[in-house]
Design a protein around this motif. Structure first.
Motif, short mmCIF file in Angstrom:
data_model
loop_
_atom_site.label_atom_id
_atom_site.label_comp_id
_atom_site.label_asym_id
_atom_site.label_seq_id
_atom_site.Cartn_x
_atom_site.Cartn_y
_atom_site.Cartn_z
N GLU A 1 -5.31 6.75 14.23
CA GLU A 1 -5.36 5.64 15.19
C GLU A 1 -4.77 4.39 14.56
N GLU A 2 -4.19 3.53 15.42
CA GLU A 2 -3.51 2.34 14.92
C GLU A 2 -4.45 1.43 14.14
N THR A 3 -5.69 1.28 14.60
CA THR A 3 -6.63 0.42 13.89
C THR A 3 -6.96 0.98 12.51
N ASP A 4 -7.11 2.28 12.42
CA ASP A 4 -7.39 2.90 11.12
C ASP A 4 -6.18 2.78 10.19
N LEU A 5 -4.98 2.91 10.76
CA LEU A 5 -3.78 2.78 9.96
C LEU A 5 -3.65 1.36 9.40
N THR A 6 -3.97 0.38 10.24
CA THR A 6 -3.95 -1.02 9.78
C THR A 6 -4.94 -1.22 8.64
N ARG A 7 -6.11 -0.63 8.78
CA ARG A 7 -7.13 -0.73 7.74
C ARG A 7 -6.67 -0.05 6.46
N LEU A 8 -6.01 1.10 6.59
CA LEU A 8 -5.51 1.80 5.42
C LEU A 8 -4.48 0.96 4.68
N HIS A 9 -3.58 0.32 5.42
CA HIS A 9 -2.59 -0.56 4.80
C HIS A 9 -3.28 -1.72 4.08
N ALA A 10 -4.34 -2.26 4.67
CA ALA A 10 -5.07 -3.36 4.04
C ALA A 10 -5.72 -2.90 2.73
N LEU A 11 -6.26 -1.70 2.73
CA LEU A 11 -6.86 -1.17 1.51
C LEU A 11 -5.80 -0.90 0.44
N ALA A 12 -4.62 -0.47 0.85
CA ALA A 12 -3.53 -0.26 -0.09
C ALA A 12 -3.12 -1.57 -0.73
N ARG A 13 -3.07 -2.62 0.06
CA ARG A 13 -2.74 -3.94 -0.48
C ARG A 13 -3.82 -4.38 -1.47
N GLU A 14 -5.08 -4.15 -1.13
CA GLU A 14 -6.19 -4.50 -2.02
C GLU A 14 -6.07 -3.75 -3.35
N ALA A 15 -5.73 -2.48 -3.28
CA ALA A 15 -5.60 -1.68 -4.49
C ALA A 15 -4.42 -2.12 -5.33
#
Length: 321
Positions: free
Chosen positions: A2-16
């Motif tokens: 889902e688009e919202t989950d994908l956005t969250r995944l990108h945010a976590l990648a940035r955090e990492a």
């Protein structure tokens, strides 16, 4: 995803990628894969993977820990800590969403699909040989290659039971023995899903590493050679390329083919048949769901299944080099 989950995944990648913060980040951001078996995003030099839901988190943790072993530094891409993980080791974090574990990895340059002549067949063979010679860590689960072949057939049965090619695929599948039904197989540390897409060059350097440990485990190393063997037998991999690959593997001490001078097909026959069926079954299922005809390569694999099912003998290569 889902688009919202994908956005969250990108945010976590940035955090990492930027644990100390980077408000003016200009990193390359990309969606590398979004399939049933996992979603993979890139943020600069870091890759974050959300694994498929429903898997065993302990098995994934065990597999990921193997990639961190110093003895495999030159073979497997080592993992990185995931965002918000309390452990200094690369243990998968859960849940992300719907219980999907996360793992993080360094970004590496993949094989260029538009330059087949530059494909690193010899390097891949040497990596597999090294992997197969490493002592198997205790408690490691079985590698998943045989399971994936069976899952592909089940998927075809669900998605396309009446497809004109389904019968040929099923006839070929009936020639593949049940795992463990034959004589005792060589047991080694196996990748479980080898193909050229599982190779990257960390930092864009000259050396290749294997990636994707989702199917890694204890098993018969012949399954790691099965895909190129099946392509060769089907006429999709040139004899000289197959000879280079197999020769490099044997020269590096790889055990799967029986060694120089032995008949490699005595060990590769069943796994190559299974990978042929797996590839064909997935082609039938996917083409049906997508409402398209089989492409030329998919047709070749269907034809090979028809040959396997008719002869009910070893999957003979075009001409052994």
């Amino acid at each position: 995803m889902e688009e919202t989950d994908l956005t969250r995944l990108h945010a976590l990648a940035r955090e990492a990628a930027h644990p100390d913060g980077a408000p003016s980040c200009r990193c390359t951001v990309d969606l590398l894969a979004d399939r049933d078996d996992g979603t993979v995003v890139r943020h600069g030099d870091l890759v974050l993977k959300a694994h498929a839901p429903g898997g065993d988190p302990d098995e994934l943790r065990s597999r990921t820990a193997v990639a961190a072993l110093p003895s495999l530094t030159d073979v497997l891409l080592p993992p990185l800590p995931v965002p918000s993980s309390a452990s200094p080791l690369p243990a998968p974090r859960t849940p992300f969403p719907a219980g999907r574990p996360l793992t993080a990895w360094p970004y590496g340059t993949p094989v260029d699909p538009d330059d087949p002549d530059a494909a690193p067949w010899e390097a891949a063979a040497r990596l597999l040989a090294s992997l197969h010679r490493v002592p198997v860590p205790p408690g490691l689960p079985a590698m998943r290659a045989p399971v994936k072949a069976a899952l592909a057939v089940a998927r075809m049965r669900r998605a396309a039971p009446d497809h004109p090619a389904a019968a040929a695929v099923l006839r070929a599948w009936r020639t593949v023995p049940e795992p463990g039904s034959g004589p005792g197989a060589y047991r080694a540390l196996c990748h479980g899903d080898f193909h050229l897409g599982q190779l990257v060059r960390p930092g864009g350097g000259p050396s290749w590493r294997l990636i994707d440990v989702d199917d890694l485990g204890l098993g018969d190393p012949a399954w790691d050679l099965a895909r190129p063997a099946a392509w060769f037998a089907a006429g999709l991999l040139a004899p000289e390329v197959w000879a280079r690959f197999l020769g490099a593997y044997e020269a590096a001490g790889g055990p799967a083919s029986g060694g120089p001078g032995a008949d490699p097909w005595s060990r590769l026959d069943v796994p190559a048949r299974a990978l042929t069926v797996q590839t064909a079954a997935l082609a039938v299922a996917k083409s049906t769901v997508e409402g398209r005809p089989l492409d030329e390569v998919e047709e070749v694999m269907i034809d090979t299944c028809a040959r396997i099912g008719t002869l009910r003998t070893e999957l003979a290569p075009p001409a052994s080099p």
